[in-house]
Design a protein around this motif. Structure first.
Motif, short mmCIF file in Angstrom:
data_model
loop_
_atom_site.label_atom_id
_atom_site.label_comp_id
_atom_site.label_asym_id
_atom_site.label_seq_id
_atom_site.Cartn_x
_atom_site.Cartn_y
_atom_site.Cartn_z
N MET A 133 0.11 -10.01 6.01
CA MET A 133 -0.93 -8.88 5.87
C MET A 133 -1.00 -8.52 4.50
O MET A 133 -2.17 -8.07 4.09
CB MET A 133 -0.49 -7.49 6.74
CG MET A 133 -0.44 -7.95 8.15
SD MET A 133 0.26 -6.31 8.99
CE MET A 133 -0.97 -5.13 8.61
N ARG A 134 -0.35 -9.06 3.66
CA ARG A 134 -0.44 -8.80 2.08
C ARG A 134 -0.98 -9.80 1.57
O ARG A 134 -0.85 -9.86 0.05
CB ARG A 134 1.09 -8.29 1.64
CG ARG A 134 1.36 -7.02 1.96
CD ARG A 134 2.72 -6.68 1.24
NE ARG A 134 3.81 -7.63 1.37
CZ ARG A 134 4.85 -7.28 2.55
NH1 ARG A 134 4.81 -6.27 3.37
NH2 ARG A 134 5.78 -8.30 2.69
N LEU A 135 -1.17 -10.91 2.11
CA LEU A 135 -1.75 -12.27 1.37
C LEU A 135 -3.18 -11.78 0.67
O LEU A 135 -3.86 -11.17 1.34
CB LEU A 135 -1.86 -13.32 2.33
CG LEU A 135 -0.42 -14.00 2.93
CD1 LEU A 135 -0.72 -15.24 3.78
CD2 LEU A 135 0.27 -14.41 1.62
N VAL A 136 -3.41 -12.62 -0.22
CA VAL A 136 -4.70 -12.38 -1.03
C VAL A 136 -5.61 -13.36 -0.51
O VAL A 136 -7.15 -12.98 -0.17
CB VAL A 136 -4.52 -12.53 -2.37
CG1 VAL A 136 -5.97 -12.39 -3.08
CG2 VAL A 136 -3.42 -11.74 -3.05
N ASP A 137 -5.51 -14.61 -0.29
CA ASP A 137 -6.43 -15.42 0.30
C ASP A 137 -6.86 -15.37 1.59
O ASP A 137 -8.09 -15.88 1.97
CB ASP A 137 -5.95 -16.94 -0.20
CG ASP A 137 -4.74 -17.09 0.42
OD1 ASP A 137 -4.11 -16.22 0.97
OD2 ASP A 137 -4.14 -18.33 0.66
N ALA A 138 -6.14 -14.99 2.47
CA ALA A 138 -6.18 -14.89 3.83
C ALA A 138 -5.53 -13.55 4.49
O ALA A 138 -4.49 -13.73 5.16
CB ALA A 138 -5.95 -16.09 4.78
N PRO A 139 -6.12 -12.40 4.11
CA PRO A 139 -5.28 -11.16 4.71
C PRO A 139 -5.55 -11.23 6.00
O PRO A 139 -6.37 -11.43 6.61
CB PRO A 139 -5.99 -10.10 3.56
CG PRO A 139 -7.31 -10.69 3.66
CD PRO A 139 -7.12 -12.19 3.45
N CYS A 140 -4.26 -10.37 6.54
CA CYS A 140 -4.40 -10.11 8.27
C CYS A 140 -4.77 -11.21 9.06
O CYS A 140 -5.37 -11.23 9.96
CB CYS A 140 -5.20 -8.93 8.45
SG CYS A 140 -4.99 -7.66 7.41
N ILE B 238 -5.99 -10.17 12.46
CA ILE B 238 -5.36 -8.92 13.06
C ILE B 238 -6.52 -7.50 12.92
O ILE B 238 -6.90 -7.49 11.58
CB ILE B 238 -4.26 -8.38 12.13
CG1 ILE B 238 -3.06 -9.64 12.36
CG2 ILE B 238 -3.70 -7.27 12.61
CD1 ILE B 238 -1.62 -9.36 11.53
N ARG B 239 -7.09 -7.32 14.15
CA ARG B 239 -7.88 -5.99 14.00
C ARG B 239 -7.27 -4.72 14.17
O ARG B 239 -7.71 -3.75 13.66
CB ARG B 239 -8.78 -6.23 15.38
CG ARG B 239 -9.45 -7.68 15.07
CD ARG B 239 -10.55 -7.77 14.13
NE ARG B 239 -11.39 -8.67 14.26
CZ ARG B 239 -12.47 -9.09 14.94
NH1 ARG B 239 -13.08 -8.22 15.68
NH2 ARG B 239 -13.32 -10.32 14.60
N GLN B 240 -6.06 -4.70 14.82
CA GLN B 240 -5.33 -3.20 14.83
C GLN B 240 -3.92 -3.80 15.00
O GLN B 240 -3.46 -4.97 15.39
CB GLN B 240 -5.80 -2.65 16.22
CG GLN B 240 -7.02 -2.22 16.41
CD GLN B 240 -7.43 -1.53 17.71
OE1 GLN B 240 -6.68 -1.08 18.53
NE2 GLN B 240 -8.85 -1.30 17.94
#
Length: 426
Positions: free
Chosen positions: A1-8, A35-37
């Protein structure tokens, strides 16, 4: 979830428990999911709601020292939806234009209306006997050849004004013949009605006849529209329709409407690739069948398989004992996702559940509960298969007077038997 190129974004791969119940077999094709929720549980774990984005091929996977699963994947490039080439068929000329052209060419042969009526009467006569076939054909060929020889001289000698006058006279004569025929037909109907009043058609039968005639006209127009296209390629139209993604998308959407009446499916027809994945994720089938749909490369092939499953799907059976649980007509929509939805319990387990209005062969265990209900205003009770005692799902009952339906069943998709027809066709 903390990635920059592909968050969530996470990777989801199906893991099957093997027969020894100790090891798992990992599928070779998975999907990336956004990830939506998400929500954190009491034990520190996360409960997430995600939506699939792209398919990928799992090259290899491993588990690090922290028991975290890693995988090396390759994104699968999806094919472009196939469409029938425009130059495969040509539009034919309209029939009225063809008749006008043919009639004008016949009139231009320097013939009087009397001669024209004489030829029409000969062509429309009863079928001759076998003994007279050769003589009639030869005489007709002689007359046609004679007309053809006259046509060149007459077209050269006749002026445009004479041709227009003859064509106008011929049209007036044909119009008068049609009017006389219709008037005689109406007089015949009047005489029949005056002779016997019992022959009058009731209003209901008249409306039924009109409805039937309207349906036949629509079918005729649809057939004539398709028949008015001449093939310019070696293959006929039905061969192209077998692999035309947009034609298959319309067929799949129509079958889906027979199960679930959702107007939003019309938007997906314009995007066959999205429709194929949407139906594949919402089909009330087991996880293994859905995984096979995910592994199919090619939009047209995936839609063909889904159409086959939609036509064959009729009964919901227990996976362990093959007991009949429900029918396709019993499915009911209780959420925006349709009759199949994914729901998570407080312990973090996700259950794909099919909602049906009626079910047979199920036994209830325990008293109704309202806490942690997936459907607000409904209580839930655990339901087991009455034959093999497998956990099949839950019974939901309304606790408010204004809720409809008053009760329905939630069947776990993981406990649904695979379709025998789908397995035999592979």
């Amino acid at each position: 979830m903390r990635l920059v190129d592909a968050p969530c974004t996470i990777g989801v791969v199906l893991m099957r428990r093997q027969s020894n119940h100790r090891h798992y077999a990992t599928a070779s094709v998975g999907t990336t999911a956004e990830i939506r929720q998400h929500g954190r549980m009491d034990d520190g774990s996360l409960n997430v709601v995600a939506r699939g984005q792209q398919r990928f091929l799992l090259r290899r996977h491993w588990i690090d020292v922290d028991r975290v699963v890693w995988g090396e994947v390759q994104i699968i490039e999806e094919d472009t939806p196939l469409r029938t080439p425009r130059d495969a068929f040509a539009q034919l000329a309209a029939s009225n234009r063809f008749n006008l052209h043919s009639s004008s060419s016949v009139i231009s042969l320097d013939m009087s209306p009397i001669k024209q009526d004489h030829i029409d009467s000969e062509l429309e006569c009863n079928t001759p006997s076998p003994n007279s076939n050769a003589s009639n054909h030869s005489s007709m060929d002689t007359r046609l050849c004679h007309l053809g020889s006259q046509s060149s001289d007459s077209m050269k000698s006749s002026s445009d004004e004479e041709g227009d006058l003859m064509q106008q006279q011929w049209r007036q004569k044909r119009r008068s013949m049609r009017e006389n025929g219709s008037s005689s037909y109406s007089n015949k109907k009047t005489n029949m009605s005056n002779g016997d009043d019992l022959c009058l058609t009731p209003l209901e039968s008249l409306l039924t006849a009109r409805t039937r005639d309207a349906k036949r006209r629509r079918q005729y127009h649809a057939y004539s529209k398709q028949a008015s296209q001449a093939p310019l390629s070696f293959w006929p139209r039905w061969v192209y329709e077998m692999y035309d993604s947009y034609t298959l998308a319309r067929s799949a959407a129509e079958l889906w409407r027979q199960i679930i009446a959702k107007p939003s499916m019309d938007d997906h027809v314009r995007k066959p690739d999205i429709l194929s994945f949407h139906i594949g994720s919402k089909l009330p089938v087991s996880e293994s069948v859905r995984q096979k749909l995910l592994e199919i490369d090619g939009i047209s092939y995936r839609l063909q398989k889904e159409i086959q499953l939609l036509k064959a799907f009729n009964l919901i059976k227990c996976r362990d004992c093959q007991s009949h649980i429900a029918k396709r007509s019993d499915m009911v929509v209780m959420s925006t996702d349709g009759p199949l939805g994914a729901y998570a319990n407080p312990h973090g387990f996700v259950h794909e559940t099919i909602t049906v209005s009626n079910a047979t062969g199920l036994a209830l265990n325990g008293s109704p509960l309202t806490v942690h209900s997936w459907f607000p205003g409904y209580s839930w009770t655990i339901a087991f298969c009455a034959t093999c005692e497998s956990h099949m799902g839950w019974l939901f009952r309304a606790t408010r007077k204004n809720l409809r339906p008053r009760s329905f069943w939630g069947i776990r998709s993981s406990q649904i038997a695979d379709d025998a027809q789908a397995d035999q066709s592979e």
